[in-house]
Each structure stands twice: as C-alpha cells, then as structure tokens.
Design an enzyme around this catalytic site. Sequence first.
Site, PDB file in Angstrom:
ATOM      1  N   GLU A 277      50.378  42.570  42.749  1.00 50.99           N
ATOM      2  CA  GLU A 277      49.598  41.339  42.510  1.00 50.99           C
ATOM      3  C   GLU A 277      49.556  40.494  43.897  1.00 50.99           C
ATOM      4  O   GLU A 277      50.601  40.474  44.514  1.00 50.99           O
ATOM      5  CB  GLU A 277      50.229  40.584  41.515  1.00 50.99           C
ATOM      6  CG  GLU A 277      49.663  39.065  41.339  1.00 50.99           C
ATOM      7  CD  GLU A 277      50.414  38.147  40.258  1.00 50.99           C
ATOM      8  OE1 GLU A 277      49.919  37.216  39.772  1.00 50.99           O
ATOM      9  OE2 GLU A 277      51.590  38.263  40.353  1.00 50.99           O
ATOM     10  N   LYS A 326      43.071  37.530  36.354  1.00 49.44           N
ATOM     11  CA  LYS A 326      44.260  37.211  35.749  1.00 49.44           C
ATOM     12  C   LYS A 326      43.748  36.173  34.734  1.00 49.44           C
ATOM     13  O   LYS A 326      43.094  35.168  35.172  1.00 49.44           O
ATOM     14  CB  LYS A 326      45.326  36.765  36.508  1.00 49.44           C
ATOM     15  CG  LYS A 326      46.613  36.446  35.900  1.00 49.44           C
ATOM     16  CD  LYS A 326      47.747  35.984  37.165  1.00 49.44           C
ATOM     17  CE  LYS A 326      49.029  35.760  36.697  1.00 49.44           C
ATOM     18  NZ  LYS A 326      50.107  35.430  37.598  1.00 49.44           N
ATOM     19  N   CYS A 375      51.277  40.335  35.807  1.00 53.00           N
ATOM     20  CA  CYS A 375      52.787  39.517  36.096  1.00 53.00           C
ATOM     21  C   CYS A 375      52.887  38.996  34.723  1.00 53.00           C
ATOM     22  O   CYS A 375      53.314  39.381  33.658  1.00 53.00           O
ATOM     23  CB  CYS A 375      52.504  38.393  37.264  1.00 53.00           C
ATOM     24  SG  CYS A 375      54.180  37.713  37.614  1.00 53.00           S
TER      25      CYS A 375
END
Length: 495
Positions: A277, A326, A375
């Site tokens: 990421e 995301k 994440c």
Amino acid sequence: MLIPNQIKILRQYFYPSLGGILGGISVSTHFWLLFMPISLFILWKGSKRRISNFCWGFFFILISHSWLYDLHPLTWLGFSWLASLIISTLILLFCAFLGGILVYLWGWLVEIILWKEDVFKMKILSLAVKVFFLSLTWGLGELILSQTPFFWIGLGESLIPGDIYLAGLARWIGASGLCVLQILIGFWIFYIQGRWERKLYFKKIFLLGLLVFIFLHLFGGLKTPIKRNYEYPVAIWQTNIPTREKLKINDQFIEEKLSIAQKYAISNKAKLLVAPEGTLSNNFYFSKAIKVNTLSGGFRNSNNELRSSLLGFQIGDKSFTSFIDKNRLVPIGEKIPRFLDSFSKGLSAVGGIQPGSDSRFFDPKFTPPLAVAICYEISDGLEIRKAINSGAKLIITAANLDPYPAKLYNQFLSLARLRSIENKKNNLLVSNTGPSGLVQDDGKIIKLLDYDVEKNEIVFPNFSSEKTFYTKFGDKPILFLFILFLGLNFFWKIN
C-alpha cells in the site's frame, strides 16, 4: 482482613479491570487459552454491576488497541511534541471509552434478562435460552461493528494464534460465530465456579462442557486437502520505507527500487510482482515500460479526489491500466470531515483521501480474479467473502503498518489468517514494513518475511475455487439463531 468497602471496590473496579486487561493481552497473542477464558469468566462474574462491565470494556480496548499511542510523535506532520502526545493519548482513551460504553450496554441487557432470578437455581433449558441469546447479541454486535470504520479486532479474531484449532471452526461459523463461542465458554466457567462456591452439584456440567470443548477442537482441526498449484510464482517486495520518510523520496528513487524488484521477479520466473500500500505517488508514470505484470499500492485522482488504490500494470505499461480503490478508511488518519479539509491534512503522510467502491472483487485480467483488502479492510470479513462468492480465487492484502509496533503487526496477521480460514483461500500479504508473506487456506503461515527490512521474495500462492460453508451462507445461521432465541426469550414462556 478486607473490610466490606474494600471488597466492594475489588468487585466493582479491580477484578473487572483485571479481566479486561487479560482479555486485551490475549488478543492476537499465544496466551488466549490462558487469559481469555479467565477474562470472560470475570466478565460474567461482574455482569450484574454496570460499572464493572464498563471497566472490563474500557481496559480490554485500552490494552488491545494500545498501539494507537504509537501515532506519537506526529511532529513530522507539523504538530508540536506536546500536541502530538495529547492527540495520540486522547484517540486511545476515546476508543477505550467507547469500548466501555458498548460492554456497559451489553451488561445492562444481561441484567434485564439474566439477573431477575438466581442463575444457579434456574432450570437448565431456561438458562441456556437466555445465555445463548446474550452471547449471540455480543456476536451480532461485533458483526455490525465490523461494517463500520470504528472496528479493528474483537473477540472473534482473538483466537489466532492462541488456539488455531478452535479457530478452524470459522470455516463454518465465521468470526461472529467464534465470538459467540468464546462468550459461552466464559459463562460455562462462571457457572461451574458459581455452583461449586454454593456447594451445588456441578460435575456433570463440567464433564459435558469439557467433552464439547474437546470435540470442537477436533472438529475445528479437521480439514480436507485441496489440490495445490505450484506453477504460479509471485514476487513480493517488502519496501521498508518509513512513512515519515516518504515525503522526502522522489519518484525516480521508487522507480529504481521497483526496477530491482522486477529484475528479481524475472530472474525467478515470477508471473506477478506485488508491492505494498502507498508505494507509488499520485498517478505515478514510469519512464520505462513495465517488464513483469505488477500490482502495486499507490494513489490516483478521481473527480478531483485522491484515492488510495491497488494499481495494475501489464507488461509494456507505463501507467496503470486497472485498479481497485480502498474503501474502508481510517477515521481521522485517512478520512477527515470535508469541513476540516482546509485546516488539517489528517494524521497521514498524504492527507485526506476519499473511499472507492465497497466491492473487494478485482479482476485485472492478467491474473485470476482476486479478493483485495487494502490494510484496514482486512477487518471486514463480509466484503472479502462477497468477493470470493463473485469468483475471487486468492486473497491479496496490501498494507502499510508503519509506524506502529509489533503488537499491531500480530493483530493484522491474526485478521489475515482468519480471513483465510473462513473462506479456505490463500492470503498473499505484502506490507511496507511487514507482515509480508503467504498464509495457507487453513490459516497456517507458509512464508513470513522478517519485519522492518527491505526484502524481495518468491511465494507460490494457490488459486482455488472451493468455498466453505461460511463462504456460501455467511452469517445467516447466526442471524437465524439470534431471531430464534430472541423469540424464545420474549415471546415464549419456558416452564
């Protein structure tokens, strides 16, 4: 000798606080079997006292989420040392307070349903109905919370790595089912201790519970092997670039590093290279064409909004041709209220970003379909399950956990392993400073790189179309049981 007032303080404050601390310690550590059952026993023991419930919840979150303090120092974002200390401490205390309130509310429900009469003299059927309902309420509460940004890790995920065999039941009942199971185990210990203390017969209940406990472990440990594919080597690049230094690094440096990773991938005949990421800056453009199919964390603009994404580059590309944004963003850390845009960057290196689609299904065309967690999204098992039902054959988790301590790494790894167990899928992990490696479909770790080092490695993930009971039906059985026991508690009088 303790006086009555001291005994009252111990019962209302010290013991429940200790229980919360033990529970917090056991989250994502090897001490689950030692600490968590005792912690939940203490929770049930003090459940008739509301302040005790608050203390348990407060200290559970305070300890399990203590890594939040490691946001400090935020001086690199322009905050003073003192302001950084205050902000980090307040964030941790706020989360702990919220945890205390939630357990307080659950305890209030326990008081209404369970403590109207003597629990230890109640008929077993009536008691079971009440306790199952209360346990299901907690499990459903964690399920609801897991769909919000204000959730990281709860009881459901706390079994790993402490009890991987009991966690194996997740392929049937998911994280929420594991949560319910742990609450029930805590009550079983509480009930046995209470009957023993009152000199009531308890041996049958103890032996029956012990047999059930052993059976659940055996059942959770059972697994059917799946055909593995060792013909798809994937190169992972653990970049180890501290977040505090990213602002000083230019695109040329990243391209040179990525070129080295590509050469390593090609020399090992890798079909794919994956980077963590946030590796690439906004709308990154390569000066030379990509030589190996690549998935890299990075940023892109969409309608004048910044998105954190996993970007896909095919051989010959200089800019990304596929992406998945995301969706779940860290409150304050990544997503800040729009009215604060002009006053704050947020507690991250890039400032505020906006969420993308909630779907975690990603088909970049140059790999088999994927379920992607960027994440924080690893805490949302529902969306990963949906992606696998849509055809994903592998989970890829890209993250950046710097500057947090090893405690957060361990919790992240626990979440990743549980997602693998729930869906019987390999989970390919690529993080900036770790954890990076490969998790097997039964939650066992195949490969794990050392933390806080730059490393290129080859792993062989397995692409599988198999689906577990949980993948197919999700939390519907838990919801059905909740509705059933809700009805039994409030609409049917048990004699």
